[in-house]
Design an enzyme around this catalytic site. Structure first.
Site, PDB file in Angstrom:
ATOM      1  N   ALA A  66     -12.526  15.202   4.884  1.00  0.00           N
ATOM      2  CA  ALA A  66     -11.576  16.556   4.717  1.00  0.00           C
ATOM      3  C   ALA A  66     -12.251  17.475   5.692  1.00  0.00           C
ATOM      4  O   ALA A  66     -13.284  17.441   6.223  1.00  0.00           O
ATOM      5  CB  ALA A  66     -11.791  17.189   3.287  1.00  0.00           C
ATOM      6  N   ASP A  67     -11.030  18.204   6.123  1.00  0.00           N
ATOM      7  CA  ASP A  67     -11.682  19.309   7.131  1.00  0.00           C
ATOM      8  C   ASP A  67     -10.670  20.543   6.728  1.00  0.00           C
ATOM      9  O   ASP A  67      -9.532  20.415   6.504  1.00  0.00           O
ATOM     10  CB  ASP A  67     -11.115  18.791   8.591  1.00  0.00           C
ATOM     11  CG  ASP A  67     -11.713  19.843   9.534  1.00  0.00           C
ATOM     12  OD1 ASP A  67     -13.012  19.973   9.640  1.00  0.00           O
ATOM     13  OD2 ASP A  67     -10.973  20.235  10.447  1.00  0.00           O
ATOM     14  N   THR A  68     -11.214  21.815   6.743  1.00  0.00           N
ATOM     15  CA  THR A  68     -10.406  23.076   6.315  1.00  0.00           C
ATOM     16  C   THR A  68     -10.424  23.864   7.680  1.00  0.00           C
ATOM     17  O   THR A  68     -11.493  24.015   8.211  1.00  0.00           O
ATOM     18  CB  THR A  68     -11.288  23.521   5.135  1.00  0.00           C
ATOM     19  OG1 THR A  68     -11.251  22.697   4.131  1.00  0.00           O
ATOM     20  CG2 THR A  68     -10.506  24.906   4.686  1.00  0.00           C
ATOM     21  N   GLY A 103      -6.992  19.404   5.544  1.00  0.00           N
ATOM     22  CA  GLY A 103      -6.644  17.942   5.825  1.00  0.00           C
ATOM     23  C   GLY A 103      -7.531  16.994   4.837  1.00  0.00           C
ATOM     24  O   GLY A 103      -8.517  17.230   5.034  1.00  0.00           O
TER      25      GLY A 103
END
Length: 191
Positions: A66-68, A103
């Protein structure tokens, strides 16, 4: 078969722990920069996919990456590198609507699910003193948009529409549905 979290984020580790499943952490060493000319939701999903593909795995393993980011007035806000940058980010968010986008990529063998979860928020107007005090706490320094909703910034948020856990960095409800689909044997009691 292993469940692999491709992240060193303590918040993602805590949130994945809600599932009660054993998992290992393998951090992906990739370039996380985003193209500001491209759509933010697509870019954050692309970075999550790059993270997932970069970790060592077997075909039976399940990888979660994940990436925020925070998006306000068309600007992508990642993690601040300095206290001054954190002050600028929080000043931009003060009194404004913004979005938190995470994501997420889940891989298992040739199966791949990539999505972006979006949560809408509104911060009340913040004083310079409030911003300075929050930045001095050190909390903003490892968080997208320079804030943690589960910490001191809970006092800033007037409205939220969407997944609270997404704001922390991992949309657990949607992730759970994908894990049921890709790894039903792993999800057992959650079926």
């Amino acid at each position: 078969m292993e469940l692999i979290l491709a992240s060193q984020s303590p918040r993602r580790k805590e949130l994945l722990g809600l599932f009660g499943l054993p998992f290992v952490i393998r951090v992906a060493d990739i370039d996380e920069s985003m193209d500001p000319q491209k759509e933010a939701a697509a870019e954050v999903a692309r970075v999550s996919r790059c993270k997932a593909l970069a970790v060592t795995r077997t075909p039976e393993d399940v990888v979660i990456a994940a990436d925020t980011i925070v998006v306000c007035q068309g600007k992508i806000l990642g993690k601040p590198h300095t206290k001054e940058e954190a002050v600028r980010m929080l000043s931009l968010l003060s009194g404004r609507d913004h979005q938190v986008m995470t994501g997420v990529t889940v891989l298992r063998g040739a199966q791949e699910r990539v999505f972006t979860e979006i949560t809408d928020l509104h911060f009340r107007t913040l004083t310079e003193k409030e911003i300075a005090r929050y930045v001095e706490s050190g909390e903003p320094m490892d968080k997208a948009g320079a804030y943690g909703i589960q910490g001191g910034a809970a006092l800033f948020c007037e409205k939220m529409a969407g997944d609270y856990y997404n704001v922390m960095g991992l949309p657990v409800c949607r992730l759970g549905q994908i894990l049921k689909e890709l790894a039903p044997e792993m999800m057992g009691e959650f079926q």
